[in-house]
Motif scaffolding. Structure first.
Motif, PDB file in Angstrom:
ATOM      1  N   LEU A 178     -11.712  -1.623 -51.936  1.00 61.71           N
ATOM      2  CA  LEU A 178     -11.172  -1.708 -50.582  1.00 61.71           C
ATOM      3  C   LEU A 178     -12.178  -1.144 -49.582  1.00 61.71           C
ATOM      4  CD1 LEU A 178      -8.476  -2.630 -49.358  1.00 61.71           C
ATOM      5  CD2 LEU A 178      -7.849  -0.224 -49.219  1.00 61.71           C
ATOM      6  N   LEU A 179     -12.778  -0.019 -49.963  1.00 61.69           N
ATOM      7  CA  LEU A 179     -13.782   0.607 -49.116  1.00 61.69           C
ATOM      8  C   LEU A 179     -14.947  -0.357 -48.888  1.00 61.69           C
ATOM      9  CD1 LEU A 179     -14.696   3.327 -47.792  1.00 61.69           C
ATOM     10  CD2 LEU A 179     -16.006   3.701 -49.862  1.00 61.69           C
ATOM     11  N   LEU A 180     -15.336  -1.049 -49.954  1.00 59.42           N
ATOM     12  CA  LEU A 180     -16.437  -2.005 -49.849  1.00 59.42           C
ATOM     13  C   LEU A 180     -16.119  -3.075 -48.810  1.00 59.42           C
ATOM     14  CD1 LEU A 180     -19.153  -3.030 -51.156  1.00 59.42           C
ATOM     15  CD2 LEU A 180     -17.721  -4.533 -52.503  1.00 59.42           C
ATOM     16  N   VAL A 181     -14.896  -3.598 -48.886  1.00 60.91           N
ATOM     17  CA  VAL A 181     -14.491  -4.640 -47.944  1.00 60.91           C
ATOM     18  C   VAL A 181     -14.551  -4.090 -46.514  1.00 60.91           C
ATOM     19  CG1 VAL A 181     -12.559  -6.062 -47.183  1.00 60.91           C
ATOM     20  CG2 VAL A 181     -13.053  -5.837 -49.612  1.00 60.91           C
ATOM     21  N   VAL A 182     -14.012  -2.888 -46.325  1.00 57.81           N
ATOM     22  CA  VAL A 182     -13.998  -2.287 -44.990  1.00 57.81           C
ATOM     23  C   VAL A 182     -15.423  -2.154 -44.459  1.00 57.81           C
ATOM     24  CG1 VAL A 182     -13.479  -0.173 -43.719  1.00 57.81           C
ATOM     25  CG2 VAL A 182     -11.812  -1.108 -45.330  1.00 57.81           C
ATOM     26  N   ILE A 183     -16.326  -1.672 -45.326  1.00 62.47           N
ATOM     27  CA  ILE A 183     -17.707  -1.474 -44.881  1.00 62.47           C
ATOM     28  C   ILE A 183     -18.366  -2.809 -44.516  1.00 62.47           C
ATOM     29  CG2 ILE A 183     -20.003  -0.832 -45.706  1.00 62.47           C
ATOM     30  CD1 ILE A 183     -18.691   1.545 -47.065  1.00 62.47           C
ATOM     31  N   LEU A 184     -18.122  -3.825 -45.343  1.00 59.46           N
ATOM     32  CA  LEU A 184     -18.736  -5.127 -45.062  1.00 59.46           C
ATOM     33  C   LEU A 184     -18.199  -5.708 -43.751  1.00 59.46           C
ATOM     34  CD1 LEU A 184     -18.973  -6.810 -48.558  1.00 59.46           C
ATOM     35  CD2 LEU A 184     -20.773  -5.764 -47.200  1.00 59.46           C
ATOM     36  N   VAL A 185     -16.913  -5.567 -43.511  1.00 58.64           N
ATOM     37  CA  VAL A 185     -16.329  -6.087 -42.281  1.00 58.64           C
ATOM     38  C   VAL A 185     -16.904  -5.330 -41.080  1.00 58.64           C
ATOM     39  CG1 VAL A 185     -14.186  -6.256 -40.939  1.00 58.64           C
ATOM     40  CG2 VAL A 185     -14.216  -6.918 -43.349  1.00 58.64           C
ATOM     41  N   TYR A 186     -17.006  -4.009 -41.220  1.00 57.99           N
ATOM     42  CA  TYR A 186     -17.538  -3.179 -40.154  1.00 57.99           C
ATOM     43  C   TYR A 186     -18.984  -3.575 -39.823  1.00 57.99           C
ATOM     44  CZ  TYR A 186     -19.312   0.983 -37.797  1.00 57.99           C
ATOM     45  OH  TYR A 186     -19.899   1.833 -36.916  1.00 57.99           O
ATOM     46  N   ARG A 187     -19.763  -3.804 -40.878  1.00 60.65           N
ATOM     47  CA  ARG A 187     -21.156  -4.210 -40.688  1.00 60.65           C
ATOM     48  C   ARG A 187     -21.261  -5.519 -39.932  1.00 60.65           C
ATOM     49  NH1 ARG A 187     -24.596  -3.483 -45.579  1.00 60.65           N
ATOM     50  NH2 ARG A 187     -24.902  -1.249 -45.573  1.00 60.65           N
ATOM     51  N   ARG A 188     -20.433  -6.445 -40.348  1.00 60.29           N
ATOM     52  CA  ARG A 188     -20.423  -7.762 -39.732  1.00 60.29           C
ATOM     53  C   ARG A 188     -20.101  -7.612 -38.244  1.00 60.29           C
ATOM     54  NH1 ARG A 188     -21.947 -12.040 -39.334  1.00 60.29           N
ATOM     55  NH2 ARG A 188     -20.740 -13.763 -38.528  1.00 60.29           N
ATOM     56  N   PHE A 189     -19.137  -6.739 -37.962  1.00 63.16           N
ATOM     57  CA  PHE A 189     -18.723  -6.488 -36.597  1.00 63.16           C
ATOM     58  C   PHE A 189     -19.882  -5.905 -35.779  1.00 63.16           C
ATOM     59  CE2 PHE A 189     -16.883  -3.225 -33.720  1.00 63.16           C
ATOM     60  CZ  PHE A 189     -16.249  -4.069 -32.826  1.00 63.16           C
ATOM     61  N   LYS A 190     -20.574  -4.914 -36.388  1.00 63.24           N
ATOM     62  CA  LYS A 190     -21.710  -4.294 -35.712  1.00 63.24           C
ATOM     63  C   LYS A 190     -22.805  -5.321 -35.453  1.00 63.24           C
ATOM     64  CE  LYS A 190     -23.058  -0.165 -36.017  1.00 63.24           C
ATOM     65  NZ  LYS A 190     -23.362   0.921 -35.072  1.00 63.24           N
ATOM     66  N   LEU A 191     -23.091  -6.127 -36.467  1.00 63.99           N
ATOM     67  CA  LEU A 191     -24.164  -7.111 -36.356  1.00 63.99           C
ATOM     68  C   LEU A 191     -23.849  -8.132 -35.281  1.00 63.99           C
ATOM     69  CD1 LEU A 191     -25.265  -7.923 -40.004  1.00 63.99           C
ATOM     70  CD2 LEU A 191     -26.398  -6.509 -38.308  1.00 63.99           C
ATOM     71  N   SER A 192     -22.573  -8.524 -35.212  1.00 61.22           N
ATOM     72  CA  SER A 192     -22.238  -9.593 -34.278  1.00 61.22           C
ATOM     73  C   SER A 192     -22.398  -9.126 -32.832  1.00 61.22           C
ATOM     74  CB  SER A 192     -20.813 -10.078 -34.529  1.00 61.22           C
ATOM     75  OG  SER A 192     -19.919  -9.043 -34.214  1.00 61.22           O
ATOM     76  N   ARG A 193     -22.477  -7.806 -32.631  1.00 63.01           N
ATOM     77  CA  ARG A 193     -22.656  -7.313 -31.269  1.00 63.01           C
ATOM     78  C   ARG A 193     -24.121  -7.354 -30.853  1.00 63.01           C
ATOM     79  NH1 ARG A 193     -18.964  -2.103 -30.637  1.00 63.01           N
ATOM     80  NH2 ARG A 193     -19.977  -2.097 -28.624  1.00 63.01           N
ATOM     81  N   LYS A 194     -25.005  -7.467 -31.845  1.00 67.52           N
ATOM     82  CA  LYS A 194     -26.418  -7.576 -31.500  1.00 67.52           C
ATOM     83  C   LYS A 194     -26.793  -9.058 -31.506  1.00 67.52           C
ATOM     84  CE  LYS A 194     -27.897  -3.237 -33.542  1.00 67.52           C
ATOM     85  NZ  LYS A 194     -28.698  -2.636 -34.603  1.00 67.52           N
ATOM     86  N   ARG A 195     -27.238  -9.551 -30.371  1.00 65.90           N
ATOM     87  CA  ARG A 195     -27.468 -10.986 -30.268  1.00 65.90           C
ATOM     88  C   ARG A 195     -28.525 -11.479 -31.230  1.00 65.90           C
ATOM     89  NH1 ARG A 195     -25.275 -14.324 -26.897  1.00 65.90           N
ATOM     90  NH2 ARG A 195     -26.916 -15.830 -27.242  1.00 65.90           N
TER      91      ARG A 195
END
Lengths: 409, 297
Positions: B276-293
């Motif tokens: 579950l933690l892995l999923v949370v981290i991957l989603v968070y990363r994706r979110f962070k990345l999507s903010r950088k153009r």
């Protein structure tokens, strides 16, 4: 050239067709039984123990006059296949034994899982199977009519330990910590413990279900250290038993009673030596029990002969496998026929004593005449052995209770 | 849910220590995986089997009467050559192909080594005894097996040694160059074939160290490699490739997280919690990345 190829194909086809007939149930003076046993894969050690037990019994029965049916003596023979410790493969092989090799009488594989995979196949084909290594309770709740198990069901494994703890507590309920692996067998053992707890008014203070991949019980044992229960019950096959002893000793966790399964399969007293001392273990059989039969004598005789034959002492997996053949022999003789229905009915009426214990089947095919035994690992000058402590009738040593603390060992 | 750990805070110390000692060991295996993944772009499914094989070397020494702790010296040497030969016979044929092929190949190796170990050592669960004793803190309320402390220290020593080797030695620099740009390294005269073989060997050697530590802290069995593969895979996913401090941190973090999850959610949810933690981290990363153009495609 083409004709030659064609004739080779045809010829091998014929050979195949006839070879399966040659293997069929009873031919000449041979009764052929079929078994899929794990000779490779993760169950291979106990698969081998199972096969050794079967082989030892057919050699003994054949040597001492064979099976008498209709006034004629028949010899036993077994066709083995390797199920690779894989349930799917075991079911396939059972099909093959029945459909291609024409087997009419089956012996069980090793482990509850494999037996569960094979039972639907034998049931569908109405082929009686005597099994010696599937203890899971679910095997006996499906209404199988052709399945007969010589061993006690999994939920009976550690009930005795709870009763014993309550007895030592002056009949009052005890506090129980449980650590059970999440597999069919261990969860069945758990059902028995939970029932015993309810019956005796005991309280369950820790209830941990260990994942299959887990090899670290540190968290569970820290909880035990903090809550100080009266009994710790562990069941997780050999891995669970070995891990529990290793970490109990390394983390210095004191508990008045430690009850487990799979101590002898895990060679606990050999691998952990004195660290394993005072562990209570459930077993289907122990050589010191005083049951007897005409083929193997008593448990001590069996132990001696088996050791001479295979170079190591028999684990209970071998003993119960040998007993399965004694059941088959008696059933054939009582049925006095090779008709599968008649033999099945004779099997259902089994009520006999073997060196392994009394055998009498309930309507569901479960052996209800044999209690489980509980032994305690005891060491003397660095040499550790398993001593029977319950049932009291066969006890060869007195239960040490409570277990001495680590600082006093 | 169980709040025992909050009622008895000393358990938090125990859980954290257990988690750290466990995590360091996992981090060592994960570091090998990250190295190989980064340099060769191969996800080694047989990682866990290499670990167990290393463990059996220590166990073999133990049965021969040699203290199994010496396995941390012998095992990596033998495992290096096993890794090197695996590269020369199998991996070199798939290293330039796409990742799917190499996953299949290493999956094959994993099944093969499981069966070989079963054939050679038998299917029994075995343990090697170190007899290192126990360290007791806070008046017996925190007990730590010395074998676990030993394995954590050894893991740290090997990890540090490897980092220095990567920085200072010629081969280490070649490995890093190849990982940055394989074609450029080749043009500049780096023998990438040799670098690959050495990387695979070094990974196997690290697995060998971890394996012999596992032989004295946990249990060995031919089929128990998978949890180590999965765990190191997750650590690498969280930490990213080629980032050693992150690998160490995520290994330890995961170990501690797992122990706490065991206390609070129950043992049966321990591994589920990690995923579950892995999923949370991957989603968070994706979110962070999507903010950088610049990362958006």
């Amino acid at each position: 050239m083409r004709n030659l190829k064609l004739s080779i194909v045809l010829l091998s086809g014929f050979l195949l067709a006839f070879s399966s007939i040659a293997f069929a149930k009873v031919k000449g003076d041979t009764i052929t039984l079929g078994a899929a046993v794990s000779l490779t894969g993760k169950y291979s050690t106990n698969g081998k123990n199972t096969k050794n037990g079967y082989d030892m019994a057919i050699n003994r029965i054949n040597k001492l006059g064979g099976v008498i049916v209709g006034g004629k003596s028949y010899k036993f023979k077994i066709i083995y296949y390797d199920d690779e410790s894989n349930g799917g493969r075991a079911a396939q092989l059972a099909e093959r034994l029945i459909k291609q090799d024409g087997i009419k009488y089956m012996l069980g594989p090793y482990s509850s899982g494999m037996t569960k995979a094979i039972a639907p196949v034998t049931e569908e084909n109405k082929i009686p199977m005597v099994e010696a290594n599937g203890a899971s309770r679910s095997l006996f709740t499906k209404g199988y009519k052709y399945l007969f198990a010589v061993l006690s069901a999994a939920n009976q494994y550690l009930e005795v330990a709870i009763d014993l703890a309550v007895e030592k507590n002056g009949g009052k309920g005890v506090r129980i910590a449980m650590a059970f692996e999440q597999d069919a067998f261990s969860q069945d053992v758990k059902i028995g413990v939970v029932e015993a707890a309810q019956r005796t008014g005991s309280e369950i203070v820790i209830d941990d279900n260990l994942p299959k991949e887990l090899n670290d019980m540190a968290a569970t044992l820290s909880k035990v250290k903090a809550l100080k229960p009266d009994v710790l019950v562990v069941s997780g096959h050999t891995k669970g038993a070995l891990t529990a002893i290793r970490q109990l000793s390394e983390m210095r966790v004191n508990v008045p009673m430690l009850a487990m399964t799979h101590c002898d399969a895990g060679k606990l007293s050999k691998q952990h030596g004195e660290k394993a001392e005072y562990a209570l273990c459930a077993a289907q059989w122990h050589k010191s029990l005083t049951y007897e039969d005409n083929y193997f004598g008593n448990g001590m005789d069996y132990d001696r002969d088996y050791t001479a034959e295979y170079g190591s002492a028999p684990p209970y997996q071998s003993a119960e496998s040998s007993a399965a053949l004694l059941v088959w022999k008696a059933a054939f003789e009582r049925a006095n026929s090779f008709d599968t229905e008649k033999v099945r009915d004779a099997l259902a009426k089994t009520d006999m004593q073997t060196f392994y214990g009394n055998i009498k089947f309930s309507n569901t095919g479960q052996n209800i005449a044999k209690p489980m035994v509980l032994f305690q690992v005891r060491c003397d000058g660095g040499k550790c052995a398993n001593k029977v402590v319950a049932p009291t009738k066969w006890a060869s040593a007195k239960l040490v209770h409570p277990v001495p603390t680590w600082s006093n060992r | 849910m169980d709040f025992l750990i909050f009622k008895a805070p000393i358990l938090m110390v125990q859980a954290s220590m257990d988690g750290i000692l466990l995590g360091v060991l996992f981090a060592l295996v994960a570091y090998g995986m990250a190295l190989q993944w980064g340099v060769m772009n191969i996800i080694n499914i047989a990682q866990g089997e290499l670990v167990i094989m290393g463990g059996y070397i220590a166990y073999f020494m133990y049965t021969a009467g040699i203290p199994p702790a010496f396995g941390v010296i012998v095992s990596p040497i033998i495992m290096y050559f096993i890794g090197w030969s695996l590269y020369k016979t199998i991996i070199n044929r798939v290293v330039e192909r796409d990742m799917f092929i190499s996953i299949l190949a290493t999956f094959g190796i994993s099944i093969l080594t499981q069966q070989l170990m079963n054939f050679v050592f038998g299917a029994d669960v075995v343990v090697a005894q170190s007899n290192f004793g126990t360290t007791m803190l806070f008046d017996y309320s925190v007990t730590l097996p010395n074998a676990k402390i030993f394995s954590a220290l050894v893991s740290i020593v090997f990890a540090v040694a490897l980092v220095l080797y990567m920085k200072k030695s010629k081969l280490g620099r070649a490995i890093r160059a190849t990982s940055q740009n394989q074609r450029a390294a080749k043009i500049l005269g780096v023998d990438t074939e040799k670098v690959y073989a050495a990387t695979f060997g070094i990974n196997a050697a690290l697995c060998g160290v971890a394996g012999s530590l596992i032989a004295i802290t946990f249990t060995l069995h031919p089929y128990i490699g998978l949890p180590y593969t999965v765990r190191s895979f997750m650590i690498v996913i969280i930490a990213g490739l080629g980032n050693l401090p992150a690998v160490a941190l995520s290994g330890i973090g995961l170990g501690v997280f797992e122990e706490f999850a065991d206390y609070i959610l129950g043992t049966e949810f321990r591994i589920a919690a990690v995923f579950l933690l892995l999923v949370v981290i991957l989603v968070y990363r994706r979110f962070k990345l999507s903010r950088k153009r610049e990362y958006l495609k």
